[in-house]
Design a protein around this motif. Structure first.
Motif, PDB file in Angstrom:
ATOM      1  N   GLU A   1      -0.626   5.375  -2.981  1.00 34.34           N
ATOM      2  CA  GLU A   1       0.643   5.498  -2.244  1.00 34.34           C
ATOM      3  C   GLU A   1       0.484   5.058  -0.796  1.00 34.34           C
ATOM      4  O   GLU A   1       1.402   4.495  -0.199  1.00 34.34           O
ATOM      5  CB  GLU A   1       1.142   6.952  -2.307  1.00 34.34           C
ATOM      6  CG  GLU A   1       1.691   7.312  -3.678  1.00 34.34           C
ATOM      7  CD  GLU A   1       1.867   8.826  -3.875  1.00 34.34           C
ATOM      8  OE1 GLU A   1       1.390   9.617  -3.022  1.00 34.34           O
ATOM      9  OE2 GLU A   1       2.469   9.203  -4.898  1.00 34.34           O
ATOM     10  N   GLU A   2      -0.695   5.304  -0.224  1.00 36.85           N
ATOM     11  CA  GLU A   2      -0.937   4.933   1.173  1.00 36.85           C
ATOM     12  C   GLU A   2      -1.485   3.513   1.297  1.00 36.85           C
ATOM     13  O   GLU A   2      -1.775   3.049   2.403  1.00 36.85           O
ATOM     14  CB  GLU A   2      -1.917   5.933   1.808  1.00 36.85           C
ATOM     15  CG  GLU A   2      -1.321   7.330   1.950  1.00 36.85           C
ATOM     16  CD  GLU A   2      -2.383   8.412   2.146  1.00 36.85           C
ATOM     17  OE1 GLU A   2      -3.559   8.066   2.418  1.00 36.85           O
ATOM     18  OE2 GLU A   2      -2.039   9.600   2.004  1.00 36.85           O
ATOM     19  N   ASN A   3      -1.663   2.840   0.146  1.00 35.15           N
ATOM     20  CA  ASN A   3      -2.220   1.483   0.140  1.00 35.15           C
ATOM     21  C   ASN A   3      -3.575   1.465   0.857  1.00 35.15           C
ATOM     22  O   ASN A   3      -3.894   0.548   1.599  1.00 35.15           O
ATOM     23  CB  ASN A   3      -1.234   0.508   0.780  1.00 35.15           C
ATOM     24  CG  ASN A   3      -1.306  -0.855   0.124  1.00 35.15           C
ATOM     25  OD1 ASN A   3      -1.853  -1.003  -0.967  1.00 35.15           O
ATOM     26  ND2 ASN A   3      -0.768  -1.855   0.777  1.00 35.15           N
ATOM     27  N   PHE A   4      -4.334   2.499   0.636  1.00 35.31           N
ATOM     28  CA  PHE A   4      -5.619   2.720   1.290  1.00 35.31           C
ATOM     29  C   PHE A   4      -6.654   1.708   0.801  1.00 35.31           C
ATOM     30  O   PHE A   4      -6.649   1.328  -0.367  1.00 35.31           O
ATOM     31  CB  PHE A   4      -6.061   4.153   0.960  1.00 35.31           C
ATOM     32  CG  PHE A   4      -7.407   4.550   1.497  1.00 35.31           C
ATOM     33  CD1 PHE A   4      -7.629   4.631   2.865  1.00 35.31           C
ATOM     34  CD2 PHE A   4      -8.439   4.864   0.632  1.00 35.31           C
ATOM     35  CE1 PHE A   4      -8.870   5.012   3.360  1.00 35.31           C
ATOM     36  CE2 PHE A   4      -9.687   5.250   1.123  1.00 35.31           C
ATOM     37  CZ  PHE A   4      -9.903   5.321   2.488  1.00 35.31           C
ATOM     38  N   ARG A   5      -7.507   1.250   1.711  1.00 41.10           N
ATOM     39  CA  ARG A   5      -8.609   0.355   1.350  1.00 41.10           C
ATOM     40  C   ARG A   5      -9.923   1.059   1.653  1.00 41.10           C
ATOM     41  O   ARG A   5     -10.363   1.084   2.796  1.00 41.10           O
ATOM     42  CB  ARG A   5      -8.545  -0.969   2.120  1.00 41.10           C
ATOM     43  CG  ARG A   5      -7.320  -1.826   1.797  1.00 41.10           C
ATOM     44  CD  ARG A   5      -7.337  -2.313   0.359  1.00 41.10           C
ATOM     45  NE  ARG A   5      -6.224  -3.190   0.070  1.00 41.10           N
ATOM     46  CZ  ARG A   5      -5.054  -2.794  -0.406  1.00 41.10           C
ATOM     47  NH1 ARG A   5      -4.816  -1.524  -0.625  1.00 41.10           N
ATOM     48  NH2 ARG A   5      -4.105  -3.661  -0.685  1.00 41.10           N
ATOM     49  N   PRO A   6     -10.560   1.646   0.626  1.00 44.76           N
ATOM     50  CA  PRO A   6     -11.836   2.332   0.864  1.00 44.76           C
ATOM     51  C   PRO A   6     -12.906   1.362   1.361  1.00 44.76           C
ATOM     52  O   PRO A   6     -12.891   0.190   1.004  1.00 44.76           O
ATOM     53  CB  PRO A   6     -12.230   2.877  -0.507  1.00 44.76           C
ATOM     54  CG  PRO A   6     -11.077   2.644  -1.405  1.00 44.76           C
ATOM     55  CD  PRO A   6     -10.177   1.633  -0.772  1.00 44.76           C
ATOM     56  N   THR A   7     -13.809   1.874   2.164  1.00 50.17           N
ATOM     57  CA  THR A   7     -14.962   1.084   2.598  1.00 50.17           C
ATOM     58  C   THR A   7     -15.995   1.112   1.481  1.00 50.17           C
ATOM     59  O   THR A   7     -16.288   2.170   0.933  1.00 50.17           O
ATOM     60  CB  THR A   7     -15.563   1.698   3.884  1.00 50.17           C
ATOM     61  OG1 THR A   7     -14.536   1.768   4.868  1.00 50.17           O
ATOM     62  CG2 THR A   7     -16.715   0.861   4.406  1.00 50.17           C
ATOM     63  N   LEU A   8     -16.532  -0.066   1.151  1.00 55.01           N
ATOM     64  CA  LEU A   8     -17.547  -0.131   0.106  1.00 55.01           C
ATOM     65  C   LEU A   8     -18.924   0.144   0.703  1.00 55.01           C
ATOM     66  O   LEU A   8     -19.244  -0.329   1.800  1.00 55.01           O
ATOM     67  CB  LEU A   8     -17.527  -1.509  -0.568  1.00 55.01           C
ATOM     68  CG  LEU A   8     -16.205  -1.882  -1.253  1.00 55.01           C
ATOM     69  CD1 LEU A   8     -16.307  -3.262  -1.886  1.00 55.01           C
ATOM     70  CD2 LEU A   8     -15.802  -0.846  -2.288  1.00 55.01           C
ATOM     71  N   ALA A   9     -19.722   0.889  -0.043  1.00 52.59           N
ATOM     72  CA  ALA A   9     -21.056   1.273   0.428  1.00 52.59           C
ATOM     73  C   ALA A   9     -22.017   0.088   0.436  1.00 52.59           C
ATOM     74  O   ALA A   9     -22.959   0.048   1.214  1.00 52.59           O
ATOM     75  CB  ALA A   9     -21.599   2.400  -0.445  1.00 52.59           C
ATOM     76  N   ALA A  10     -21.777  -0.877  -0.441  1.00 55.97           N
ATOM     77  CA  ALA A  10     -22.633  -2.069  -0.502  1.00 55.97           C
ATOM     78  C   ALA A  10     -21.760  -3.245  -0.898  1.00 55.97           C
ATOM     79  O   ALA A  10     -20.644  -3.063  -1.371  1.00 55.97           O
ATOM     80  CB  ALA A  10     -23.744  -1.871  -1.529  1.00 55.97           C
TER      81      ALA A  10
END
Length: 175
Positions: free
Chosen positions: A69-78
């Motif tokens: 819903e927030e169109n969130f882009r998680p940070t990838l660990a690698a």
């Protein structure tokens, strides 16, 4: 002279250099990724986010819904160090709220995959591939998208069974 392929599981096409990128919370999607790799040699890459998800299923799906819903882009660990050297990229994920986990949106916006063959596979609780194929097409407009496969994951873990591996083998032959 080319060597005859003795394995009946050999895929119907040459995928070239293969990357099998997947996200797996419970191990179901990982099992499918490994089944693919047993037939189509390639590099496995597990997407992991720098933030975690709850251990329980319901709180995870709630968090996944909020992220969507927030169109969130998680940070990838690698990250994949050299995506350009791959010809085919398999994308494996659990279907969360009818598409990929948001980690894949981060991944596909970072790597456009233009000119590559892209093959989706997912584990699901009944919604199959959902809208994920449309999302992949939108994020990778210049990639060649092949027919994906959807396998039931869930508590029963069908995706981890021999029957699922047989289904994966016949899907790869059809491609």
């Amino acid at each position: 002279a080319s060597m005859p392929v003795s394995s009946s599981a050999a895929p119907g096409r040459n995928f070239g250099r293969v990357l099998i990128a997947y996200y797996s919370r419970t191990g179901n999607t990982r099992a499918v990724a490994e089944a693919i790799r047993s037939i189509v040699p390639g590099d496995l890459f597990e997407l992991k986010t720098t933030h975690s998800y709850p251990a329980a299923y319901r709180p995870t799906t709630d968090q996944a819904k909020r992220e969507q819903e927030e169109n969130f882009r998680p940070t990838l660990a690698a990250d994949v160090p050299d995506i350009d050297r791959y010809d085919t990229v398999f994308l494996g994920f659990p279907n969360w709220w009818s598409t990929m986990p948001m980690a894949f949106f981060t991944f596909l916006e970072t790597h456009r995959l233009a000119g590559k063959t892209v093959v989706p596979f997912c584990t699901h609780e009944g919604s199959r591939l959902g809208a994920s194929v449309d999302d992949i097409r939108r994020l990778c407009p210049q990639a060649k998208l092949l027919e994906g496969i959807a396998l039931r994951g869930g508590e029963g873990g069908y995706a981890k069974t021999d029957a699922a591996r047989t289904e994966v083998a016949s899907w790869l032959r059809r491609l």
